[in-house]
Design a protein around this motif. Structure first.
Motif, PDB file in Angstrom:
ATOM      1  N   ASN A  26      22.322  42.366 -38.674  1.00 55.85           N
ATOM      2  CA  ASN A  26      22.236  42.122 -37.241  1.00 55.85           C
ATOM      3  C   ASN A  26      23.360  41.228 -36.767  1.00 55.85           C
ATOM      4  N   ILE A  27      24.256  41.838 -36.016  1.00 58.24           N
ATOM      5  CA  ILE A  27      25.368  41.077 -35.446  1.00 58.24           C
ATOM      6  C   ILE A  27      25.347  41.306 -33.938  1.00 58.24           C
ATOM      7  N   PHE A  28      25.225  40.217 -33.197  1.00 51.81           N
ATOM      8  CA  PHE A  28      25.197  40.319 -31.736  1.00 51.81           C
ATOM      9  C   PHE A  28      26.448  39.664 -31.174  1.00 51.81           C
ATOM     10  N   ILE A  29      27.156  40.398 -30.336  1.00 55.24           N
ATOM     11  CA  ILE A  29      28.372  39.869 -29.712  1.00 55.24           C
ATOM     12  C   ILE A  29      28.165  39.924 -28.206  1.00 55.24           C
ATOM     13  N   MET A  30      28.212  38.754 -27.592  1.00 49.88           N
ATOM     14  CA  MET A  30      27.838  38.663 -26.182  1.00 49.88           C
ATOM     15  C   MET A  30      29.041  38.379 -25.276  1.00 49.88           C
ATOM     16  N   ILE A  31      29.129  39.153 -24.211  1.00 47.76           N
ATOM     17  CA  ILE A  31      30.119  38.851 -23.175  1.00 47.76           C
ATOM     18  C   ILE A  31      29.396  37.959 -22.172  1.00 47.76           C
ATOM     19  N   ALA A  32      29.780  36.673 -22.149  1.00 48.67           N
ATOM     20  CA  ALA A  32      28.983  35.650 -21.456  1.00 48.67           C
ATOM     21  C   ALA A  32      29.379  35.567 -19.982  1.00 48.67           C
ATOM     22  N   ASP A  33      29.022  36.602 -19.224  1.00 52.40           N
ATOM     23  CA  ASP A  33      29.404  36.617 -17.803  1.00 52.40           C
ATOM     24  C   ASP A  33      28.619  35.574 -17.005  1.00 52.40           C
ATOM     25  N   ALA A  34      27.324  35.392 -17.336  1.00 55.93           N
ATOM     26  CA  ALA A  34      26.522  34.415 -16.580  1.00 55.93           C
ATOM     27  C   ALA A  34      27.084  33.011 -16.819  1.00 55.93           C
ATOM     28  N   GLN A  35      27.488  32.746 -18.045  1.00 61.31           N
ATOM     29  CA  GLN A  35      28.078  31.427 -18.322  1.00 61.31           C
ATOM     30  C   GLN A  35      29.420  31.282 -17.590  1.00 61.31           C
ATOM     31  N   ALA A  36      30.192  32.353 -17.531  1.00 61.47           N
ATOM     32  CA  ALA A  36      31.494  32.285 -16.841  1.00 61.47           C
ATOM     33  C   ALA A  36      31.289  31.978 -15.351  1.00 61.47           C
ATOM     34  N   LEU A  37      30.165  32.433 -14.794  1.00 65.19           N
ATOM     35  CA  LEU A  37      29.914  32.174 -13.371  1.00 65.19           C
ATOM     36  C   LEU A  37      29.606  30.706 -13.083  1.00 65.19           C
ATOM     37  N   THR A  38      29.229  29.951 -14.124  1.00 69.58           N
ATOM     38  CA  THR A  38      28.882  28.546 -13.884  1.00 69.58           C
ATOM     39  C   THR A  38      30.079  27.736 -13.381  1.00 69.58           C
ATOM     40  N   ASP A  39      31.294  28.198 -13.670  1.00 69.40           N
ATOM     41  CA  ASP A  39      32.458  27.524 -13.083  1.00 69.40           C
ATOM     42  C   ASP A  39      33.362  28.507 -12.331  1.00 69.40           C
ATOM     43  N   ASN A  40      32.815  29.684 -12.025  1.00 71.23           N
ATOM     44  CA  ASN A  40      33.608  30.668 -11.276  1.00 71.23           C
ATOM     45  C   ASN A  40      32.756  31.373 -10.223  1.00 71.23           C
ATOM     46  N   ALA A  41      31.778  30.642  -9.659  1.00 71.04           N
ATOM     47  CA  ALA A  41      30.853  31.289  -8.716  1.00 71.04           C
ATOM     48  C   ALA A  41      31.594  31.853  -7.501  1.00 71.04           C
ATOM     49  N   ASP A  42      32.754  31.277  -7.211  1.00 67.73           N
ATOM     50  CA  ASP A  42      33.511  31.742  -6.039  1.00 67.73           C
ATOM     51  C   ASP A  42      34.468  32.874  -6.404  1.00 67.73           C
ATOM     52  N   ASP A  43      34.434  33.326  -7.645  1.00 70.28           N
ATOM     53  CA  ASP A  43      35.371  34.383  -8.041  1.00 70.28           C
ATOM     54  C   ASP A  43      34.669  35.416  -8.932  1.00 70.28           C
ATOM     55  N   ILE A  44      33.659  36.048  -8.323  1.00 69.39           N
ATOM     56  CA  ILE A  44      32.875  37.052  -9.053  1.00 69.39           C
ATOM     57  C   ILE A  44      33.803  38.153  -9.558  1.00 69.39           C
ATOM     58  N   HIS A  45      34.801  38.499  -8.742  1.00 67.91           N
ATOM     59  CA  HIS A  45      35.686  39.606  -9.118  1.00 67.91           C
ATOM     60  C   HIS A  45      36.365  39.328 -10.466  1.00 67.91           C
ATOM     61  N   LYS A  46      36.795  38.072 -10.648  1.00 68.60           N
ATOM     62  CA  LYS A  46      37.478  37.725 -11.910  1.00 68.60           C
ATOM     63  C   LYS A  46      36.548  37.991 -13.100  1.00 68.60           C
ATOM     64  N   VAL A  47      35.319  37.509 -12.980  1.00 69.73           N
ATOM     65  CA  VAL A  47      34.376  37.634 -14.092  1.00 69.73           C
ATOM     66  C   VAL A  47      34.033  39.112 -14.321  1.00 69.73           C
ATOM     67  N   ARG A  48      33.738  39.804 -13.234  1.00 68.75           N
ATOM     68  CA  ARG A  48      33.356  41.213 -13.323  1.00 68.75           C
ATOM     69  C   ARG A  48      34.471  42.063 -13.950  1.00 68.75           C
ATOM     70  N   SER A  49      35.700  41.858 -13.476  1.00 68.18           N
ATOM     71  CA  SER A  49      36.783  42.722 -13.962  1.00 68.18           C
ATOM     72  C   SER A  49      37.153  42.395 -15.408  1.00 68.18           C
ATOM     73  N   ASN A  50      36.875  41.177 -15.837  1.00 69.97           N
ATOM     74  CA  ASN A  50      37.251  40.840 -17.216  1.00 69.97           C
ATOM     75  C   ASN A  50      36.223  41.271 -18.258  1.00 69.97           C
ATOM     76  N   ILE A  51      35.072  41.774 -17.811  1.00 72.64           N
ATOM     77  CA  ILE A  51      34.087  42.274 -18.788  1.00 72.64           C
ATOM     78  C   ILE A  51      34.713  43.420 -19.593  1.00 72.64           C
ATOM     79  N   ALA A  52      35.323  44.366 -18.880  1.00 70.39           N
ATOM     80  CA  ALA A  52      35.933  45.507 -19.578  1.00 70.39           C
ATOM     81  C   ALA A  52      37.118  45.045 -20.430  1.00 70.39           C
ATOM     82  N   GLU A  53      37.865  44.056 -19.924  1.00 69.55           N
ATOM     83  CA  GLU A  53      39.040  43.586 -20.691  1.00 69.55           C
ATOM     84  C   GLU A  53      38.601  42.983 -22.032  1.00 69.55           C
ATOM     85  N   VAL A  54      37.542  42.158 -21.967  1.00 64.67           N
ATOM     86  CA  VAL A  54      37.067  41.525 -23.214  1.00 64.67           C
ATOM     87  C   VAL A  54      36.512  42.602 -24.165  1.00 64.67           C
ATOM     88  N   ALA A  55      35.783  43.573 -23.597  1.00 64.57           N
ATOM     89  CA  ALA A  55      35.238  44.640 -24.449  1.00 64.57           C
ATOM     90  C   ALA A  55      36.380  45.421 -25.113  1.00 64.57           C
TER      91      ALA A  55
END
Ligand code: ATP
Ligand code: MG
Length: 350
Positions: free
Chosen positions: A38-67
């Motif tokens: 069991n290996i779980f790899i998490m893209i921590a978008d909710a955590q990224a929002l804790t200091d980027n609440a004003d830039d949802i686009h940045k967090v959203r668009s980087n999900i695919a980049e990290v994947a």
């Protein structure tokens, strides 16, 4: 007890060399060792929002980049569950209960939080979500009963905080949660790779990175403009190799066979360092050598990434499947947690 791994990254930018040597390379090795079911790899978008609440686009668009970075480095969705944090609401519920097990002063003492607050220049305006993110990280780790967390050095205080929460929970209620252990890279240079500017850490938020997706020309340009030893002005001057980012990167990436391939005048890194310290070795020779090594390491990753990015729908489908699988596991843990606390009223009776 089965060994379970959980680790992840914030989608605040593409992944860089620090992620690669600090955590990603190790994950791929652990994944391919066949020892972990069991290996779980998490893209921590909710955590990224804790200091980027004003830039949802940045967090959203980087999900695919990290994947894409994950897949191109060799993480394999058949062997590891890759998922998006915000798609697992059970993690929020766990965090909410864990908040009662941690004091404000304990969070204030967390060295990583302190340092990140300083780096982000929050001063008195710290978002509550950011301040409490060590608790949400404890929820992420414990939801999957992970006992092994491969991370860079900056994350050690987070794992310690999780261990404390686990002990408090298990003592107060019932032994449900598993205490995790941080696994650092074997090469200590890789635990905290400095930035191109010599800053203590290469970090997406500081913009001092070589990204895994950088083109060959970008890599070359970034290496050419790297900081070296400010006292090494002329080729014949003696130089310092410690605190010199170019040599720190060589410590992280260079292997003896690279000399035979790219710099045959030397046998190994010790010989090269010795010459630099003695004087008579120019920065350009050392930078050209580092460039050859990094180009060699990053070319296959970049090529695989380019290929994968032609079918982003397949990447999103993979994340959706992974998130469904992860959710089932987290829900089972939440159930156990609520039973242990005696708040699963309709299941266990009032
Ligand atoms: P941000 O600036 O948004 O916090 P980051 O560059 O610090 O981004 P994270 O997503 O916070 O990256 O970190 C993901 C993982 O990579 C963690 O395990 C962290 O320890 C590791 N890591 C990040 N930067 C480095 C680095 N420079 N050297 C070694 N490991 C690193
Ligand atoms: Mg970070």
């Amino acid at each position: 007890m089965v060994d379970v791994i959980l680790t992840g990254d914030r989608p605040t930018g593409k992944l860089h060399l620090g992620h690669y040597v600090g955590s990603l390379k190790r994950r791929v090795e652990l994944q391919n060792s066949g020892q972990y079911q069991n290996i779980f790899i998490m893209i921590a978008d909710a955590q990224a929002l804790t200091d980027n609440a004003d830039d949802i686009h940045k967090v959203r668009s980087n999900i695919a980049e990290v994947a894409l970075d994950y897949l191109s480095c060799g993480l394999d969705p058949c062997k590891a569950t890759i998922f998006i944090q915000s798609q697992i609401p059970e993690l929020c519920e766990l965090s909410f209960y864990y908040m009662n097990l941690v004091t404000v002063s304990r969070l204030q003492r967390n060295p990583t939080v302190k340092n990140e607050i300083h780096l982000r220049n929050f001063q008195q305006s710290i978002p509550v979500g950011f301040f409490t993110y060590p608790i949400s990280q404890a929820a992420d780790i414990t939801a999957f009963k992970a006992n092994i967390v491969p991370v860079g050095e900056d994350q050690l205080p987070m794992i310690e905080q999780t261990r404390e929460i686990v002990r408090s929970f298990n003592t107060l209620y019932r032994k449900v949660l598993v205490e995790p252990k941080a696994v650092l890279p074997e090469n200590s240079t890789c635990s905290r790779l400095p930035g191109l500017d010599g800053a203590a850490k290469m970090s997406k938020s500081l913009g001092n990175c070589i990204y895994l997706s950088d083109s060959s020309d970008e890599i070359k340009r970034k290496i050419q403009s790297m900081f070296t030893d400010p006292t090494h002005l002329r080729v014949q001057d003696p130089g310092h190799t410690e605190n010199n980012p170019v040599f720190i990167y060589l410590d992280a990436f260079c292997r003896d066979e690279h000399f035979a391939a790219f710099l045959p005048a030397y046998q190994n890194l010790d010989e090269l360092k010795e010459h630099y310290r003695r004087g008579g070795l120019g920065d350009m020779v050392v930078k050209r050598f580092l460039n050859e090594i990094l180009q060699n390491e990053l070319k296959p990753i970049r090529e695989k990434r380019e290929l994968l990015s032609t079918d982003l729908n397949a990447v999103f489908d993979m994340l959706k499947d992974g998130s469904q699988k992860a959710r089932t596991v987290a829900a089972a843990t939440l159930d156990e947690v609520k039973s242990a606390m005696g708040i699963n009223y309709y299941k266990n009776g009032f």
